[in-house]
Design a protein around this motif. Structure first.
Motif, short mmCIF file in Angstrom:
data_model
loop_
_atom_site.label_atom_id
_atom_site.label_comp_id
_atom_site.label_asym_id
_atom_site.label_seq_id
_atom_site.Cartn_x
_atom_site.Cartn_y
_atom_site.Cartn_z
N GLY A 46 36.63 13.31 -6.86
CA GLY A 46 37.44 12.50 -5.95
C GLY A 46 38.92 12.80 -6.07
N ARG A 47 39.41 12.94 -7.32
CA ARG A 47 40.83 13.23 -7.51
C ARG A 47 41.20 14.62 -7.00
NH1 ARG A 47 44.14 10.27 -10.96
NH2 ARG A 47 45.66 11.81 -10.22
N VAL A 53 42.90 15.47 0.25
CA VAL A 53 42.58 15.51 1.68
C VAL A 53 43.21 14.32 2.40
CG1 VAL A 53 40.71 15.29 3.36
CG2 VAL A 53 40.47 16.85 1.42
N VAL A 54 43.08 13.13 1.81
CA VAL A 54 43.68 11.93 2.41
C VAL A 54 45.20 12.07 2.47
CG1 VAL A 54 44.05 9.45 2.10
CG2 VAL A 54 41.79 10.43 1.73
N THR A 55 45.81 12.61 1.43
CA THR A 55 47.26 12.80 1.41
C THR A 55 47.71 13.74 2.52
OG1 THR A 55 47.30 12.44 -1.00
CG2 THR A 55 49.21 13.52 -0.01
N ARG A 56 46.95 14.84 2.71
CA ARG A 56 47.32 15.78 3.77
C ARG A 56 47.15 15.16 5.16
NH1 ARG A 56 44.97 19.67 0.21
NH2 ARG A 56 42.93 19.42 1.21
N LEU A 57 46.10 14.36 5.32
CA LEU A 57 45.90 13.69 6.61
C LEU A 57 47.04 12.72 6.91
CD1 LEU A 57 42.06 12.95 6.55
CD2 LEU A 57 43.26 14.60 7.99
N ASN A 62 52.12 11.90 10.07
CA ASN A 62 53.46 11.34 9.88
C ASN A 62 53.43 9.84 9.59
OD1 ASN A 62 54.79 13.82 10.35
ND2 ASN A 62 54.62 13.52 12.56
N VAL A 63 52.51 9.46 8.72
CA VAL A 63 52.40 8.06 8.34
C VAL A 63 53.59 7.69 7.45
CG1 VAL A 63 50.99 6.33 7.14
CG2 VAL A 63 49.89 8.13 8.50
N GLN A 64 54.20 6.53 7.73
CA GLN A 64 55.35 6.10 6.96
C GLN A 64 54.97 5.87 5.49
OE1 GLN A 64 58.46 5.88 7.94
NE2 GLN A 64 58.04 6.40 10.07
N ALA A 68 51.59 4.92 3.55
CA ALA A 68 50.98 6.04 2.84
C ALA A 68 50.69 5.71 1.38
CB ALA A 68 51.88 7.27 2.93
N LYS A 69 51.64 5.05 0.71
CA LYS A 69 51.43 4.72 -0.71
C LYS A 69 50.24 3.80 -0.93
CE LYS A 69 56.01 5.49 -2.72
NZ LYS A 69 57.11 4.87 -3.50
#
Length: 301
Positions: A46-47, A53-57, A62-64, A68-69
């Protein structure tokens, strides 16, 4: 009367019980090892795979950072949950999982009654994160406090004050308080009131104030600077200047305002426009009582 077992039979039963305990312990140790290995493997997968993958998406869309956090934190929590659930299933701890779920539900209910404030902050955190008008990096004002939002978590928010102090604010305080965002539209309007003498030409003074605003590089031309007479004080006429700054930080705002006010003061001095300061004059008299009678000594100040 209880039957008396022969010593040989008793010894056999003890050996059987001991062997069963050893076999059960070995089996549990094996299942526990499988559980730990499964959790570690799925957590690492998962890590290494899911979280990036979620971070790149999030970046691609362009999620604020405000959203995002928390999304990354929720993704990591989901990875841990799935890893533990798969570990229980593969290790054959189904009955244990059911028991733990019952215990967890009871603990959750007890903790819920004991920590209503924490739950309130969690709910408020969800609303703050979902609010597009409150974002990380915004300059906000609330309850006579000012600062830049550095982080919004589910329980608290962290605000860096203009004295460089990091303040941890419960989310419920921000959610239940009127929050002012002076740069919500990437511009800040700065008002400042200049005092001009009653005997001076007010139109000329307003022209000087606007011209100095137009000369400053960091003051916007649109919206244009403006002035208006706002007060008739005891010793001066108040002329309020209003100008705009583009996406300012606290330091930019203080610097621009200071430079602008100094430029207006120097220009007024050069053109002999009076900028009086408030002062008071005390008038009265003093009565002095002497032995031979009463003498009045007037005082001029």
């Amino acid at each position: 009367m209880l039957p008396v077992l022969p010593l040989q039979t008793l010894g056999q039963r003890i050996d059987t019980l001991f062997n069963n305990l050893i076999a059960g312990g070995v089996a549990f140790a094996g299942d526990l090892l499988v559980f730990v290995a499964t959790v570690v493997v799925f957590y690492l997968l998962g890590r290494i795979v899911v979280v990036p993958v979620v971070t790149r998406l999030l970046k691609a869309r362009n999620v604020q950072p405000t959203l995002a956090k928390p999304a990354r934190k929720l993704t990591l929590a989901a990875v841990v949950f799935v890893a533990v659930a798969v570990g229980f299933a593969i290790a054959g701890f189904g009955d244990l999982l059911t028991s733990l779920a019952t215990i967890a539900a009871a603990l959750t209910l007890a903790i819920g009654f004991a920590s209503q404030d924490v739950i309130g902050n969690l709910v408020a955190g969800v609303f703050l994160i979902a609010d597009p008008k409150v974002r990380i990096g915004d300059w906000v004002e609330w309850n006579d406090e000012k600062g830049i939002i550095e982080d919004i978590s589910f329980r608290v928010s962290r605000v860096r004050t203009f004295n460089n102090e990091l303040v941890t604010v419960p989310n419920s305080e921000l959610a239940n308080t009127a929050i002012t965002n002076p740069v919500a539209k990437d511009k800040l309007r700065v008002p400042f009131t200049f005092g001009v003498g009653y005997g001076d030409d007010l139109d000329h003074a307003q022209d000087v104030i606007i011209e100095e605003a137009e000369r400053h590089d960091d003051i916007l031309d649109e919206p244009a600077p403006s002035t208006r007479v706002t007060e008739l004080a005891d010793s001066y006429v108040g002329i309020q200047s209003r100008f705009w700054i583009d996406s300012p930080s606290r330091s930019d705002w203080a610097k621009v305002r200071s430079e602008y006010v100094q430029a207006v003061k120097e220009r007024c001095d050069a053109e002999e426009i009076d900028m009086p300061y408030p002062h008071q004059q005390l008038l009265g008299g003093i009565d002095v009582e002497m032995q031979g009678g009463e003498v009045e000594a007037p005082a001029d100040d």
